[in-house]
Design a protein around this motif. Structure first.
Motif, PDB file in Angstrom:
ATOM      1  N   VAL A  69      -2.998   1.124 -12.488  1.00  0.00           N
ATOM      2  CA  VAL A  69      -1.974   0.084 -12.376  1.00  0.00           C
ATOM      3  C   VAL A  69      -0.600   0.738 -12.461  1.00  0.00           C
ATOM      4  O   VAL A  69      -0.152   1.123 -13.530  1.00  0.00           O
ATOM      5  N   GLY A  70       0.059   0.872 -11.314  1.00  0.00           N
ATOM      6  CA  GLY A  70       1.379   1.491 -11.276  1.00  0.00           C
ATOM      7  C   GLY A  70       2.494   0.466 -11.441  1.00  0.00           C
ATOM      8  O   GLY A  70       2.252  -0.741 -11.527  1.00  0.00           O
ATOM      9  N   ASP A  71       3.708   0.973 -11.487  1.00  0.00           N
ATOM     10  CA  ASP A  71       4.862   0.078 -11.664  1.00  0.00           C
ATOM     11  C   ASP A  71       4.992  -0.920 -10.520  1.00  0.00           C
ATOM     12  O   ASP A  71       5.410  -2.055 -10.735  1.00  0.00           O
ATOM     13  N   LYS A  72       4.653  -0.497  -9.303  1.00  0.00           N
ATOM     14  CA  LYS A  72       4.786  -1.426  -8.174  1.00  0.00           C
ATOM     15  C   LYS A  72       3.812  -2.586  -8.294  1.00  0.00           C
ATOM     16  O   LYS A  72       4.151  -3.739  -8.008  1.00  0.00           O
ATOM     17  N   ALA A  73       2.580  -2.310  -8.725  1.00  0.00           N
ATOM     18  CA  ALA A  73       1.599  -3.380  -8.928  1.00  0.00           C
ATOM     19  C   ALA A  73       2.073  -4.343 -10.015  1.00  0.00           C
ATOM     20  O   ALA A  73       1.947  -5.562  -9.884  1.00  0.00           O
ATOM     21  N   ARG A  74       2.642  -3.774 -11.090  1.00  0.00           N
ATOM     22  CA  ARG A  74       3.147  -4.626 -12.181  1.00  0.00           C
ATOM     23  C   ARG A  74       4.318  -5.485 -11.701  1.00  0.00           C
ATOM     24  O   ARG A  74       4.441  -6.649 -12.076  1.00  0.00           O
TER      25      ARG A  74
ATOM     26  N   SER B 144       4.368 -12.375 -15.067  1.00  0.00           N
ATOM     27  CA  SER B 144       3.842 -11.482 -16.096  1.00  0.00           C
ATOM     28  C   SER B 144       3.366 -10.197 -15.433  1.00  0.00           C
ATOM     29  O   SER B 144       2.823 -10.240 -14.321  1.00  0.00           O
ATOM     30  N   GLU B 145       3.550  -9.073 -16.116  1.00  0.00           N
ATOM     31  CA  GLU B 145       3.090  -7.797 -15.567  1.00  0.00           C
ATOM     32  C   GLU B 145       1.626  -7.527 -15.910  1.00  0.00           C
ATOM     33  O   GLU B 145       1.018  -6.594 -15.386  1.00  0.00           O
ATOM     34  N   GLY B 146       1.071  -8.357 -16.784  1.00  0.00           N
ATOM     35  CA  GLY B 146      -0.310  -8.155 -17.211  1.00  0.00           C
ATOM     36  C   GLY B 146      -1.314  -8.670 -16.200  1.00  0.00           C
ATOM     37  O   GLY B 146      -0.971  -9.262 -15.186  1.00  0.00           O
ATOM     38  N   ASP B 147      -2.620  -8.454 -16.523  1.00  0.00           N
ATOM     39  CA  ASP B 147      -3.685  -8.855 -15.596  1.00  0.00           C
ATOM     40  C   ASP B 147      -4.282 -10.216 -15.957  1.00  0.00           C
ATOM     41  O   ASP B 147      -5.392 -10.543 -15.555  1.00  0.00           O
ATOM     42  N   ILE B 148      -3.515 -11.020 -16.725  1.00  0.00           N
ATOM     43  CA  ILE B 148      -3.978 -12.357 -17.092  1.00  0.00           C
ATOM     44  C   ILE B 148      -3.040 -13.404 -16.505  1.00  0.00           C
ATOM     45  O   ILE B 148      -1.831 -13.370 -16.747  1.00  0.00           O
ATOM     46  N   TYR B 149      -3.605 -14.322 -15.717  1.00  0.00           N
ATOM     47  CA  TYR B 149      -2.836 -15.462 -15.223  1.00  0.00           C
ATOM     48  C   TYR B 149      -3.311 -16.708 -15.960  1.00  0.00           C
ATOM     49  O   TYR B 149      -4.501 -17.048 -15.934  1.00  0.00           O
ATOM     50  N   THR B 150      -2.391 -17.369 -16.657  1.00  0.00           N
ATOM     51  CA  THR B 150      -2.717 -18.602 -17.363  1.00  0.00           C
ATOM     52  C   THR B 150      -2.177 -19.781 -16.573  1.00  0.00           C
ATOM     53  O   THR B 150      -0.964 -19.896 -16.375  1.00  0.00           O
ATOM     54  N   ALA B 151      -3.074 -20.629 -16.100  1.00  0.00           N
ATOM     55  CA  ALA B 151      -2.699 -21.752 -15.244  1.00  0.00           C
ATOM     56  C   ALA B 151      -1.730 -22.684 -15.953  1.00  0.00           C
ATOM     57  O   ALA B 151      -1.820 -22.911 -17.159  1.00  0.00           O
ATOM     58  N   ARG B 152      -0.767 -23.195 -15.183  1.00  0.00           N
ATOM     59  CA  ARG B 152       0.190 -24.203 -15.638  1.00  0.00           C
ATOM     60  C   ARG B 152       1.083 -23.740 -16.781  1.00  0.00           C
ATOM     61  O   ARG B 152       1.714 -24.542 -17.449  1.00  0.00           O
ATOM     62  N   GLU B 153       1.123 -22.459 -17.026  1.00  0.00           N
ATOM     63  CA  GLU B 153       1.972 -21.965 -18.110  1.00  0.00           C
ATOM     64  C   GLU B 153       3.281 -21.425 -17.551  1.00  0.00           C
ATOM     65  O   GLU B 153       3.298 -20.514 -16.739  1.00  0.00           O
ATOM     66  N   GLU B 154       4.377 -22.017 -17.961  1.00  0.00           N
ATOM     67  CA  GLU B 154       5.711 -21.562 -17.546  1.00  0.00           C
ATOM     68  C   GLU B 154       6.234 -20.596 -18.600  1.00  0.00           C
ATOM     69  O   GLU B 154       6.873 -20.996 -19.566  1.00  0.00           O
TER      70      GLU B 154
ATOM     71  N   SER C 156       0.820  -1.210   0.000  1.00  0.00           N
ATOM     72  CA  SER C 156       0.000   0.000   0.000  1.00  0.00           C
ATOM     73  C   SER C 156       0.857   1.263   0.000  1.00  0.00           C
ATOM     74  O   SER C 156       0.372   2.337  -0.310  1.00  0.00           O
ATOM     75  N   ARG C 157       2.130   1.164   0.344  1.00  0.00           N
ATOM     76  CA  ARG C 157       3.004   2.331   0.315  1.00  0.00           C
ATOM     77  C   ARG C 157       3.272   2.784  -1.122  1.00  0.00           C
ATOM     78  O   ARG C 157       3.618   3.919  -1.369  1.00  0.00           O
ATOM     79  N   PHE C 158       3.123   1.847  -2.064  1.00  0.00           N
ATOM     80  CA  PHE C 158       3.474   2.147  -3.450  1.00  0.00           C
ATOM     81  C   PHE C 158       2.247   2.396  -4.318  1.00  0.00           C
ATOM     82  O   PHE C 158       2.353   2.914  -5.400  1.00  0.00           O
ATOM     83  N   ASN C 159       1.042   1.978  -3.835  1.00  0.00           N
ATOM     84  CA  ASN C 159      -0.177   2.190  -4.596  1.00  0.00           C
ATOM     85  C   ASN C 159      -1.098   3.105  -3.793  1.00  0.00           C
ATOM     86  O   ASN C 159      -1.090   3.095  -2.568  1.00  0.00           O
ATOM     87  N   HIS C 160      -1.922   3.873  -4.481  1.00  0.00           N
ATOM     88  CA  HIS C 160      -2.848   4.763  -3.796  1.00  0.00           C
ATOM     89  C   HIS C 160      -3.774   3.974  -2.890  1.00  0.00           C
ATOM     90  O   HIS C 160      -4.234   2.895  -3.238  1.00  0.00           O
ATOM     91  N   THR C 161      -4.087   4.513  -1.723  1.00  0.00           N
ATOM     92  CA  THR C 161      -5.107   3.905  -0.882  1.00  0.00           C
ATOM     93  C   THR C 161      -6.445   4.148  -1.550  1.00  0.00           C
ATOM     94  O   THR C 161      -6.766   5.261  -1.950  1.00  0.00           O
TER      95      THR C 161
ATOM     96  N   LEU D 275      12.460  -2.747 -14.322  1.00  0.00           N
ATOM     97  CA  LEU D 275      13.529  -1.891 -14.840  1.00  0.00           C
ATOM     98  C   LEU D 275      13.241  -0.416 -14.551  1.00  0.00           C
ATOM     99  O   LEU D 275      14.141   0.347 -14.202  1.00  0.00           O
ATOM    100  N   SER D 276      11.974  -0.030 -14.680  1.00  0.00           N
ATOM    101  CA  SER D 276      11.577   1.355 -14.427  1.00  0.00           C
ATOM    102  C   SER D 276      11.820   1.736 -12.965  1.00  0.00           C
ATOM    103  O   SER D 276      12.335   2.820 -12.672  1.00  0.00           O
ATOM    104  N   LEU D 277      11.458   0.835 -12.043  1.00  0.00           N
ATOM    105  CA  LEU D 277      11.665   1.095 -10.617  1.00  0.00           C
ATOM    106  C   LEU D 277      13.154   1.199 -10.289  1.00  0.00           C
ATOM    107  O   LEU D 277      13.563   2.026  -9.467  1.00  0.00           O
ATOM    108  N   LEU D 278      13.962   0.377 -10.940  1.00  0.00           N
ATOM    109  CA  LEU D 278      15.406   0.431 -10.715  1.00  0.00           C
ATOM    110  C   LEU D 278      15.975   1.765 -11.202  1.00  0.00           C
ATOM    111  O   LEU D 278      16.827   2.372 -10.551  1.00  0.00           O
ATOM    112  N   GLN D 279      15.483   2.239 -12.342  1.00  0.00           N
ATOM    113  CA  GLN D 279      15.948   3.517 -12.879  1.00  0.00           C
ATOM    114  C   GLN D 279      15.559   4.689 -11.988  1.00  0.00           C
ATOM    115  O   GLN D 279      16.238   5.702 -11.940  1.00  0.00           O
TER     116      GLN D 279
END
Length: 542
Positions: free
Chosen positions: A29-34, A43-53, A12-17, A65-69
């Motif tokens: 959707v901020g960088d911290k959430a991603r 994955s940074e997206g909002d789709i989780y595909t089960a059993r997919e490596e 919650s420190r990185f995303n708006h309350t 990378l953005s947060l590191l910069q």
């Protein structure tokens, strides 16, 4: 437990309350959430595909990378530590990759934090090998070496800070992964052992048992060195033994594991039965079909009886952290009588099947409640007779099991069924058996799909909901209104911090909508990892 929406978690420190207005800004959707999505499921997206490596790469980690910069590398490392230590991940690979990326960032404090966290994040040899391999892959594009002073020290510390007996067991169980061996890492890191016991293990790994014998046979050794020496002698003895009785004795006296034996040893039923006595319950579940096929577990045998007793022991289930959905997957796979790969076949033992069924219900106590307000809505508009991809479970059984998990573990859960453009009567109760719950869902006639109905029902009835979980067989939906807009209306009217999880149980890849709303996640298929994703979303962690 705090209600959802007032979470004081670090994320919650990185995303708006979230506020009661439900506007677009708090759910951006901020960088911290991603980053947290990436650490959870790669994955940074909002789709989780089960059993997919998925293939983890810098291209799939733009937020990292953005947060590191931005100079927030130390915060990123703390998040990596939290995700691994608190078991928030579906798979650990993305966390090892992220740590490797942090360890070679241009910022000194980020690199230092990453190397300092190595032992906490990479707790097993396999983890360490993965981390080093990710570093190699990242460095290959830079045309430079990876074994600088900082990595050498971090790897040396990883070995030196282990408890000697634990390290001796670890290096003999997991000798290599990802093209790396312990010999490679000790040599390349120029490790100087911190004590005699670690020195002994290092010599054993790099020089072999004969040199260890020559160096320590005539020395006055400390009690710890004698203990490690005796253990390694046992490991060597079993490696060179063709005597089945001796192998069994060594397994039973020293708790040796399958990975420490030769392939020829594992052709013996008696050796397997000796291993079975102390085999971790998770491993037992994975190997049930194999052991039944090999006649190691035979109807009415003492070994089969012992396995059944362990499966029905709440203490054993708790120690192994068996989740009810994990037990269901294992049970249905065993019931199938054939592995997904290879030609292994078996006749399922009725006693084991009954024990697994009992274990399914007993393992509900292992699910820690989130403490939120849930609506689990099952779309019965299409036939629930399909199979969830990658499993042997029908979508009807999967929907019933998922519904039961929330109904039994979350005190404030409403179960709804919907079809033909309206909610339909559903006499679901938390004390039903899985068979009863499944029957309750499949008896309802089908029709068109509209996943906004459960949200509209909650809004019209003044029922503030933290998480809507929509279970559907078919990922192609007909909407009377946009699910995103319907959810926003619910947030605005009831002041709720509502989130929406859309589960397409037979889907192999779909998105609910092109949205940048942090409170929405789509799940394609279903597995144990999907429940981790839902839990993380409910707790505002992704």
């Amino acid at each position: 437990m705090e209600p959802l929406g007032t979470s004081t978690t670090t994320s919650s420190r990185f995303n708006h309350t979230v506020n009661s207005t439900g506007g677009s800004c708090p759910w951006e959707v901020g960088d911290k959430a991603r980053l947290c999505r990436f650490l959870c499921y790669g994955s940074e997206g909002d789709i989780y595909t089960a059993r997919e490596e998925g293939q983890v790469s810098a291209e799939s980690a733009t937020a990292l990378l953005s947060l590191l910069q931005e100079g927030r590398g130390a915060e990123v490392v703390e998040e990596i530590k939290r995700f691994t230590q608190d078991e928030r991940t579906v798979r650990l690979g993305p966390c090892f990759f992220a740590l490797a990326l942090c360890s070679q960032h241009s910022d000194l404090k980020t690199r230092q934090a990453a190397f300092k966290a190595l032992k906490e994040v990479c707790r097993e040899p396999a983890h360490l090998f993965s981390f080093v391999q990710y570093k190699k892959e990242l460095r290959e594009s830079m045309k430079c070496g990876i074994w600088g002073r900082a990595l050498r020290k971090a790897v040396s510390d990883w070995y030196n800070q282990q408890e000697p007996m634990s390290l001796a067991a670890a290096v003999t169980r997991c000798k290599q992964r990802e093209g790396w061996t312990h010999q490679d890492l000790l040599r390349l890191s120029h490790t100087k052992p911190a004590n005699e016991a670690i020195a002994l293990i290092s010599k054993y790994v790099t020089k072999g048992w004969k040199e260890v014998q020559a160096a320590y046979s005539d020395k006055e050794n400390s009690a710890e060195v004698v203990k490690v020496l005796s253990y390694l002698e046992v490991v060597e003895k079993v490696k060179h033994s063709c005597d089945q009785t001796e192998v069994i004795t060594l397994i039973e006296e020293h708790n040796l594991e399958r990975e420490q034996l030769l392939t020829d040893h594992l052709k013996s039923k008696q050796v397997w039965r000796a291993l079975l006595k102390e085999m971790p319950l998770q491993s037992v579940l994975k190997l049930l079909g194999n052991m039944t096929s090999r006649k190691i577990l035979e109807p009415g045998s003492s070994e089969t009886q012992a396995v059944c007793e362990r499966l029905q022991s709440e203490t054993a289930l708790k120690k192994a952290k068996i989740h009810p959905f994990g037990m269901l997957l294992a049970s249905e796979n065993y019931k199938r009588g054939q592995g997904f790969q290879g030609k292994t076949k078996w006749e399922p033992d009725n006693g084991i099947l009954k024990a697994m069924d009992a274990a399914f219900y007993k393992s509900f106590t292992n699910v820690e409640p989130v403490g939120g307000r849930f609506v689990v809505a099952v779309d019965v508009s299409t036939s629930l007779s399909s199979i969830v991809p990658g499993t042997t479970i029908s979508t009807a059984v999967a929907a019933a099991a998922i519904t039961m998990i929330f109904a039994k573990t979350e005190a404030d859960t409403h179960v709804l069924a919907y079809s033909e453009g309206a909610l339909v009567p559903c006499s679901f109760s938390a004390d039903m058996t899985l068979a009863q719950a499944t029957f309750e869902l499949v008896k309802i006639p089908g029709g068109s799909t509209d996943c906004t109905l459960p949200i509209t029902w909650a809004t019209e009835n003044g029922k503030a909901v933290d998480v809507f979980i929509i279970l559907t067989n078919n990922p192609l939906w007909m909407f009377t209104a946009s699910p995103v807009d319907t959810l926003k209306m619910h947030r605005q009217e009831l002041g709720a911090n509502s989130k929406l999880v859309m589960c397409g149980l037979t889907s192999i890849g779909h998105a609910l909508a092109d949205t940048e709303d942090r409170g929405l996640v789509s799940i394609c298929g279903f597995d144990l990892g999907a429940l981790t994703v839902i839990r993380n979303l409910a707790q505002d962690l992704i």
